[in-house]
Design a protein around this motif. Structure first.
Motif, mmCIF file in Angstrom:
data_model
loop_
_atom_site.group_PDB
_atom_site.id
_atom_site.type_symbol
_atom_site.label_atom_id
_atom_site.label_comp_id
_atom_site.label_asym_id
_atom_site.label_seq_id
_atom_site.Cartn_x
_atom_site.Cartn_y
_atom_site.Cartn_z
ATOM 1 N N LEU A 52 0.798 -1.433 -0.035
ATOM 2 C CA LEU A 52 -0.174 0.102 -0.007
ATOM 3 C C LEU A 52 0.876 1.385 0.030
ATOM 4 O O LEU A 52 0.673 2.192 -0.825
ATOM 5 C CB LEU A 52 -0.829 0.020 1.180
ATOM 6 C CG LEU A 52 -1.862 1.186 1.276
ATOM 7 C CD1 LEU A 52 -2.791 1.544 0.124
ATOM 8 C CD2 LEU A 52 -2.678 1.102 2.515
ATOM 9 N N ILE A 53 2.007 1.380 0.682
ATOM 10 C CA ILE A 53 2.722 2.324 0.984
ATOM 11 C C ILE A 53 3.500 2.859 -0.346
ATOM 12 O O ILE A 53 3.676 3.767 -0.953
ATOM 13 C CB ILE A 53 3.987 2.285 1.938
ATOM 14 C CG1 ILE A 53 3.137 2.239 3.358
ATOM 15 C CG2 ILE A 53 4.872 3.400 1.928
ATOM 16 C CD1 ILE A 53 2.610 3.570 3.674
ATOM 17 N N LYS A 54 3.957 1.572 -1.116
ATOM 18 C CA LYS A 54 4.609 1.892 -2.381
ATOM 19 C C LYS A 54 3.665 2.300 -3.615
ATOM 20 O O LYS A 54 3.957 2.994 -4.248
ATOM 21 C CB LYS A 54 5.094 0.312 -2.681
ATOM 22 C CG LYS A 54 5.923 0.260 -4.132
ATOM 23 C CD LYS A 54 6.603 -0.778 -4.356
ATOM 24 C CE LYS A 54 7.423 -0.742 -5.804
ATOM 25 N NZ LYS A 54 8.216 -1.844 -6.073
ATOM 26 N N TRP A 55 2.323 1.538 -3.589
ATOM 27 C CA TRP A 55 1.251 2.138 -4.341
ATOM 28 C C TRP A 55 1.086 3.227 -4.281
ATOM 29 O O TRP A 55 1.021 4.126 -5.322
ATOM 30 C CB TRP A 55 0.074 1.171 -4.188
ATOM 31 C CG TRP A 55 -1.055 1.183 -5.189
ATOM 32 C CD1 TRP A 55 -1.557 2.065 -5.900
ATOM 33 C CD2 TRP A 55 -1.570 0.026 -5.632
ATOM 34 N NE1 TRP A 55 -2.426 1.539 -6.761
ATOM 35 C CE2 TRP A 55 -2.477 0.032 -6.618
ATOM 36 C CE3 TRP A 55 -1.294 -1.433 -5.294
ATOM 37 C CZ2 TRP A 55 -3.310 -0.853 -7.275
ATOM 38 C CZ3 TRP A 55 -2.118 -2.499 -6.082
ATOM 39 C CH2 TRP A 55 -2.948 -2.166 -6.989
ATOM 40 N N CYS A 56 0.827 3.927 -3.010
ATOM 41 C CA CYS A 56 0.639 5.291 -2.756
ATOM 42 C C CYS A 56 1.704 6.251 -3.355
ATOM 43 O O CYS A 56 1.717 7.238 -3.955
ATOM 44 C CB CYS A 56 0.450 5.643 -1.320
ATOM 45 S SG CYS A 56 -0.998 5.078 -0.772
ATOM 46 N N ALA A 57 3.091 5.827 -3.111
ATOM 47 C CA ALA A 57 4.062 6.511 -3.424
ATOM 48 C C ALA A 57 4.176 6.491 -4.930
ATOM 49 O O ALA A 57 4.393 7.877 -5.520
ATOM 50 C CB ALA A 57 5.416 5.930 -3.037
ATOM 51 N N VAL A 58 4.033 5.687 -5.602
ATOM 52 C CA VAL A 58 3.948 5.610 -7.084
ATOM 53 C C VAL A 58 2.829 6.450 -7.694
ATOM 54 O O VAL A 58 3.029 7.349 -8.764
ATOM 55 C CB VAL A 58 3.807 4.244 -7.686
ATOM 56 C CG1 VAL A 58 3.352 4.149 -9.213
ATOM 57 C CG2 VAL A 58 4.899 3.210 -7.511
#
Length: 85
Positions: A58-64
């Motif tokens: 989720l954190i990676k998805w949000c960052a992207v």
């Protein structure tokens, strides 16, 4: 660009926000999948079943997507018990 904050109560709402954010960038699921290191079919599945996202995903998805997460106390009028989750 205006800031849009969303209060989430369900995982399906999260999936809808992730999907809408992807679409607002005019990215296909395959384009997002490439940036996340996932398959297109996995992105499709997780947009529909966001409860299966790990916190790291989720954190990676949000960052992207240029999103951020925020956690705070719920306003009194929106209080729910843990059993409502």
């Amino acid at each position: 660009m205006p800031t849009h904050n969303h209060v989430l109560s369900t995982s399906s709402q999260l999936g809808q926000i992730l999907q809408a954010s992807r679409k607002s960038k005019k990215w296909s699921q395959a384009q997002l999948a490439n940036k996340l290191g996932l398959s297109q079919s996995r992105v499709s599945h997780l947009e529909l079943h966001a409860e299966e996202l790990s916190f790291a995903q989720l954190i990676k998805w949000c960052a992207v997507l240029g999103l951020e997460l925020s956690v705070g106390l719920r306003e009194t009028r929106h209080e729910q018990t843990l059993t409502d989750w």
